[in-house]
Design a protein around this motif. Structure first.
Motif, short mmCIF file in Angstrom:
data_model
loop_
_atom_site.label_atom_id
_atom_site.label_comp_id
_atom_site.label_asym_id
_atom_site.label_seq_id
_atom_site.Cartn_x
_atom_site.Cartn_y
_atom_site.Cartn_z
N ASP A 47 0.81 -1.22 0.00
CA ASP A 47 0.00 0.00 0.00
C ASP A 47 0.84 1.27 0.00
N GLY A 48 2.14 1.16 0.25
CA GLY A 48 2.99 2.35 0.31
C GLY A 48 3.43 2.83 -1.05
N LYS A 49 4.39 3.77 -1.03
CA LYS A 49 4.89 4.34 -2.28
C LYS A 49 6.40 4.16 -2.42
N ASP A 50 6.99 3.36 -1.54
CA ASP A 50 8.43 3.12 -1.64
C ASP A 50 8.72 1.92 -2.54
N SER A 90 7.16 -1.45 -1.49
CA SER A 90 5.74 -1.53 -1.83
C SER A 90 5.56 -1.80 -3.31
N TYR A 91 6.41 -1.18 -4.14
CA TYR A 91 6.34 -1.44 -5.58
C TYR A 91 6.68 -2.89 -5.88
N GLN A 97 3.68 -4.91 -4.92
CA GLN A 97 2.61 -4.75 -5.91
C GLN A 97 2.92 -5.56 -7.16
#
Length: 460
Positions: free
Chosen positions: A206-209, A212-213, A216
């Motif tokens: 759920d993060g943007k680091d 998290s990528y 995903q």
């Protein structure tokens, strides 16, 4: 070597390089400053010695006394020598080798001043003209106090470097452990996922680091794997059903025929029915073989330049030969000014199979007498064929399975077919870097869109 160890060593290596360069710069410039400063002090001693020894008969008592006071302010381990320009020694005080030679004296006379070092001893030589003649004055000393300080600085820098490296290694180990903790968590979660629970997903997505990528991306891969396993399961189930049905029919009819003697007409009927089932099995086997061929390496398939519109018309003719009563309308949405925009590169036989399958699929599910419409659209970099029918349509939940071999939607099971046409077309188009898309609505019809890249690139 583990990533944690690599990160620690890399971090420690970079820090060690920076700290070593910093220490060397500190030591070098401190040593250089000490040396230059002491040369200046020795230079002052040459003047003090020369004034005390050579000017004693030229100045008054007060000046002579002041020169004497300056002369007795000696440096540690000082040694002085005064020579005439001819090389004659006229004054010497202090012990220590100054490395004096006739060549050195001539060089001092020529350059007026020179400085050099003999081991730890620093020497300054100056040319001093006087009313008694020309002289060469040399003064030397050992900067023992500053050298000890410099040695202490070296020890401090080395010990500080080693101590800092110990701290950096421990800190780097702890830092790498903290930095890799998200990766460790991902690995632990991945290890718990197996073929029976592909529905599970990684939690840290759920993060943007970067982590998290990564999570995903892995979750997207799990989506594809789950779909692939589901498609495989569907394929096995449908293939088993399609193959079992004619085999069961053949076995049943043959068993019934063997229960008792039959007439010639009954045996002919049984053989005719068995022949039809055998032909059905042959069609299924051929379909599986074509799918296998279409899934092979694209580099091994012979390709040539083809006119896409001519290919579509050829496919229409083949479809009409098989179903003479069918109605297939083909037209252009926009005929290009440059006909080369209709050229694609591919294997003619395979591409013809793909287009024929799409047309026959549309005919199969269209009401009797209803036309199937095909439209060729030329775009900037691709050419497209849109095939639309007004048949039963496909439910939304079934659309994701239309490219699974042997899959058939519930609402069309009463219509003859094997579920091979679209999967085969999709694999052929993938070989040619093309795409196929199906859009459908229940009771309104289905539109299949085939897109292929143009063989030539056009500059607008």
């Amino acid at each position: 070597m583990k990533i944690r160890s690599k990160l620690t060593l890399q971090f420690a290596g970079i820090f060690a390089l920076i700290l070593a360069l910093f220490s060397l710069v500190i030591y070098y410039f401190t040593s250089l400053y000490r040396q230059d400063d002491f040369y200046e002090r020795i230079d002052g001693r040459t003047l003090a010695v020369a004034r005390h020894v050579l000017e004693a008969d030229e100045v008054n008592e007060a000046r002579r006394r002041q020169n004497q006071i300056s002369y007795y302010r000696v440096l540690p381990h000082e040694a002085v020598r005064i020579y005439r320009s001819s090389g004659e020694l006229i004054f010497a005080e202090g012990e220590g080798g100054l490395g004096v030679s006739q060549e050195l004296l001539r060089q001092i006379v020529a350059t007026k001043r020179i400085q050099y070092a003999e081991d730890d001893r620093q020497v300054v030589g100056v040319f001093y003209p006087d009313n008694q003649g020309d002289f060469v004055v040399l003064a030397s000393s050992v900067d023992a106090y500053s050298l000890r300080k410099l040695q202490h600085l070296k020890v401090i820098l080395v010990v500080g470097f080693l101590g800092a490296m110990v701290v950096v290694l421990l800190a780097g180990w702890a830092f790498s452990r903290q930095a890799l903790r998200p990766i460790t968590r991902v690995v632990e979660e991945v290890e718990t996922i197996n073929a029976s629970d592909l529905h599970r997903r990684l939690s840290n997505a759920d993060g943007k680091d970067e982590m998290s990528y990564l999570a995903q991306t892995f979750n997207k891969m799990l989506d594809r794997l789950e779909l692939a396993f589901e498609m495989q399961s569907t394929f096995v189930s449908n293939a088993s059903h399609e193959l079992r049905t004619p085999l069961t029919a053949m076995i049943g009819e043959l068993e019934v025929a063997l229960m008792k003697p039959r007439t010639q007409e009954e045996y002919q009927r049984v053989l005719q029915s068995t022949l039809e089932d055998a032909r059905l099995l042959t069609e299924l086997s051929n379909g599986l073989l074509q799918i296998a061929q279409a899934s092979s390496d694209a580099s091994k398939i012979k390709q040539s330049y083809l006119r896409f519109d001519e290919l579509v018309w050829m496919a229409r003719e083949q479809a009409l030969k098989r179903q003479p009563e069918a109605n297939i309308a083909i037209d252009f949405a926009n005929f290009p000014d440059e006909e080369d925009r209709l050229v694609v590169k591919g294997n003619e036989a395979l591409m013809l199979i793909a287009v024929v399958n799409v047309l026959e699929n549309a005919l199969k599910f269209s009401p009797l007498g209803q036309a199937v419409n095909g439209r060729i659209v030329v775009e900037s970099r691709s050419v497209t064929l849109q095939v639309a029918d007004r048949g039963l349509g496909i439910a939304e939940e079934d659309l994701k399975h239309v490219f699974v071999p042997f899959f058939r939607a519930e609402n069309v099971r009463s219509i003859s077919g094997h579920g091979i046409g679209l999967p085969l077309a999709e694999r052929i188009l993938k070989l040619h870097k093309g795409t196929i898309y199906v859009h459908s609505q229940i009771n309104k019809g289905t539109e299949v869109t085939i897109t292929l890249p143009q063989a030539y690139t056009f500059i607008p």
